[in-house]
Design a protein around this motif. Structure first.
Motif, PDB file in Angstrom:
ATOM      1  N   SER A 107      -1.646 -25.341 -11.593  1.00  0.00           N
ATOM      2  CA  SER A 107      -0.561 -25.903 -12.397  1.00  0.00           C
ATOM      3  C   SER A 107       0.436 -24.845 -12.844  1.00  0.00           C
ATOM      4  O   SER A 107       1.592 -25.138 -13.119  1.00  0.00           O
ATOM      5  CB  SER A 107      -1.141 -26.624 -13.616  1.00  0.00           C
ATOM      6  OG  SER A 107      -1.890 -25.711 -14.398  1.00  0.00           O
ATOM      7  N   GLU A 108       0.008 -23.585 -12.906  1.00  0.00           N
ATOM      8  CA  GLU A 108       0.871 -22.499 -13.379  1.00  0.00           C
ATOM      9  C   GLU A 108       1.593 -21.774 -12.254  1.00  0.00           C
ATOM     10  O   GLU A 108       2.387 -20.876 -12.512  1.00  0.00           O
ATOM     11  CB  GLU A 108       0.032 -21.493 -14.176  1.00  0.00           C
ATOM     12  CG  GLU A 108      -0.543 -22.050 -15.449  1.00  0.00           C
ATOM     13  CD  GLU A 108       0.533 -22.496 -16.424  1.00  0.00           C
ATOM     14  OE1 GLU A 108       1.391 -21.675 -16.804  1.00  0.00           O
ATOM     15  OE2 GLU A 108       0.524 -23.679 -16.800  1.00  0.00           O
ATOM     16  N   GLY A 109       1.286 -22.099 -10.991  1.00  0.00           N
ATOM     17  CA  GLY A 109       1.937 -21.424  -9.878  1.00  0.00           C
ATOM     18  C   GLY A 109       0.937 -20.841  -8.894  1.00  0.00           C
ATOM     19  O   GLY A 109      -0.213 -21.271  -8.831  1.00  0.00           O
ATOM     20  N   LEU A 157      -5.719 -13.832 -14.077  1.00  0.00           N
ATOM     21  CA  LEU A 157      -6.520 -14.941 -14.578  1.00  0.00           C
ATOM     22  C   LEU A 157      -7.905 -14.390 -14.868  1.00  0.00           C
ATOM     23  O   LEU A 157      -8.448 -13.584 -14.099  1.00  0.00           O
ATOM     24  CB  LEU A 157      -6.608 -16.076 -13.564  1.00  0.00           C
ATOM     25  CG  LEU A 157      -5.277 -16.707 -13.140  1.00  0.00           C
ATOM     26  CD1 LEU A 157      -5.531 -17.918 -12.267  1.00  0.00           C
ATOM     27  CD2 LEU A 157      -4.412 -17.073 -14.323  1.00  0.00           C
ATOM     28  N   SER A 158      -8.459 -14.824 -15.987  1.00  0.00           N
ATOM     29  CA  SER A 158      -9.751 -14.280 -16.395  1.00  0.00           C
ATOM     30  C   SER A 158     -10.632 -15.372 -16.988  1.00  0.00           C
ATOM     31  O   SER A 158     -10.158 -16.438 -17.385  1.00  0.00           O
ATOM     32  CB  SER A 158      -9.550 -13.153 -17.413  1.00  0.00           C
ATOM     33  OG  SER A 158      -8.930 -13.655 -18.580  1.00  0.00           O
ATOM     34  N   LYS A 178      -4.727 -21.053 -22.065  1.00  0.00           N
ATOM     35  CA  LYS A 178      -5.965 -21.586 -21.507  1.00  0.00           C
ATOM     36  C   LYS A 178      -5.626 -22.561 -20.380  1.00  0.00           C
ATOM     37  O   LYS A 178      -4.775 -23.435 -20.534  1.00  0.00           O
ATOM     38  CB  LYS A 178      -6.752 -22.299 -22.604  1.00  0.00           C
ATOM     39  CG  LYS A 178      -8.119 -22.776 -22.180  1.00  0.00           C
ATOM     40  CD  LYS A 178      -8.839 -23.375 -23.385  1.00  0.00           C
ATOM     41  CE  LYS A 178     -10.170 -23.954 -23.029  1.00  0.00           C
ATOM     42  NZ  LYS A 178     -10.818 -24.564 -24.196  1.00  0.00           N
ATOM     43  N   LEU A 179      -6.319 -22.394 -19.236  1.00  0.00           N
ATOM     44  CA  LEU A 179      -6.079 -23.246 -18.073  1.00  0.00           C
ATOM     45  C   LEU A 179      -7.183 -24.270 -17.843  1.00  0.00           C
ATOM     46  O   LEU A 179      -6.927 -25.327 -17.286  1.00  0.00           O
ATOM     47  CB  LEU A 179      -5.924 -22.389 -16.817  1.00  0.00           C
ATOM     48  CG  LEU A 179      -4.774 -21.384 -16.807  1.00  0.00           C
ATOM     49  CD1 LEU A 179      -4.753 -20.633 -15.483  1.00  0.00           C
ATOM     50  CD2 LEU A 179      -3.441 -22.091 -17.043  1.00  0.00           C
ATOM     51  N   ALA A 180      -8.407 -23.948 -18.225  1.00  0.00           N
ATOM     52  CA  ALA A 180      -9.534 -24.859 -17.986  1.00  0.00           C
ATOM     53  C   ALA A 180     -10.697 -24.465 -18.888  1.00  0.00           C
ATOM     54  O   ALA A 180     -10.797 -23.319 -19.320  1.00  0.00           O
ATOM     55  CB  ALA A 180      -9.971 -24.803 -16.517  1.00  0.00           C
ATOM     56  N   LEU A 190      -7.651 -26.500  -7.793  1.00  0.00           N
ATOM     57  CA  LEU A 190      -6.823 -25.639  -6.956  1.00  0.00           C
ATOM     58  C   LEU A 190      -6.461 -26.295  -5.626  1.00  0.00           C
ATOM     59  O   LEU A 190      -7.221 -27.094  -5.087  1.00  0.00           O
ATOM     60  CB  LEU A 190      -7.563 -24.335  -6.658  1.00  0.00           C
ATOM     61  CG  LEU A 190      -7.817 -23.398  -7.825  1.00  0.00           C
ATOM     62  CD1 LEU A 190      -8.654 -22.204  -7.367  1.00  0.00           C
ATOM     63  CD2 LEU A 190      -6.535 -22.959  -8.479  1.00  0.00           C
ATOM     64  N   THR A 191      -5.303 -25.914  -5.107  1.00  0.00           N
ATOM     65  CA  THR A 191      -4.861 -26.332  -3.777  1.00  0.00           C
ATOM     66  C   THR A 191      -4.682 -25.072  -2.940  1.00  0.00           C
ATOM     67  O   THR A 191      -4.042 -24.112  -3.398  1.00  0.00           O
ATOM     68  CB  THR A 191      -3.508 -27.071  -3.864  1.00  0.00           C
ATOM     69  OG1 THR A 191      -3.653 -28.177  -4.735  1.00  0.00           O
ATOM     70  CG2 THR A 191      -3.058 -27.548  -2.499  1.00  0.00           C
TER      71      THR A 191
END
Length: 196
Positions: A107-109, A157-158, A178-180, A190-191
């Motif tokens: 979602s962030e790129g 990403l961590s 926060k992403l997940a 993810l794609t």
């Protein structure tokens, strides 16, 4: 620390399979890397013969794909050296398989998931994780473990070592987005990104 190891490993392999299928669809062959005879990997699937560029001698290239790690990969030495238990999800992530980085979109790129190319690379990865954790301790920040890079130089990403949540952070700073809630949730969203 809550672990989703089996689910995470399944999702990682599913993503890797989708990545390879997408790459083959877009390019007509497995992913390609430059051949380095001093840096062999179980991922190597043979030489890639490319058409020669105008007047240039092409570098020798190999075809590759993710392959299961042989079971010898572990983080006992890091945990002993740092007197810190790593979150089970980060251990599952980095020991699921050997691979070159896998490019993805979230979602962030765009991002590149980091893995070890061979056992020596796994040792180098552990040294980098130790350096990252020591920096976090020195800065009195919560402990995170990097697992992916972005196209912005200092943005990574961590995984939060305490909660297992996935965050965006600038190197040397506290995570800021926060992403997940878990690695498994993140990987499932993810794609693959396989086009040049």
């Amino acid at each position: 620390m809550k672990s989703t190891n089996n689910d995470l490993t399944d999702k990682l392999w599913h993503f890797a399979k989708c990545y390879i299928e997408s790459y083959q669809h877009d390019h007509g062959h497995l992913p390609v890397a430059e051949l380095d005879e001093d840096w062999p990997s179980p991922c190597q699937q043979g030489l890639f013969t490319a058409q020669e560029s105008a007047g240039q001698e092409p570098a020798q290239q190999i075809l590759w794909q993710p392959v299961p790690a042989d079971g010898n990969l572990c983080f006992n030495n890091i945990e002993s050296a740092l007197e810190l238990e790593l979150h089970p999800d980060i251990k599952s992530y980095f020991t699921a398989f050997h691979s070159d980085p896998l490019d993805a979109v979230c979602s962030e790129g765009q991002l590149s998931l980091l893995f070890s190319w061979n056992e020596d690379d796994f040792e180098r990865l552990q040294e980098n994780i130790i350096g990252h954790v020591l920096m976090k301790q020195r800065l009195k920040q919560r402990i995170s473990i990097f697992f992916a890079v972005t196209d912005e130089e200092d943005l990574i990403l961590s995984l939060d070592n305490e909660t297992g949540a996935i965050w965006v952070e600038h190197v040397g700073r506290e995570p800021h987005k926060k992403l997940a809630d878990s690695m498994a949730e993140f990987v499932a969203g993810l794609t693959p990104h396989t086009q040049a």
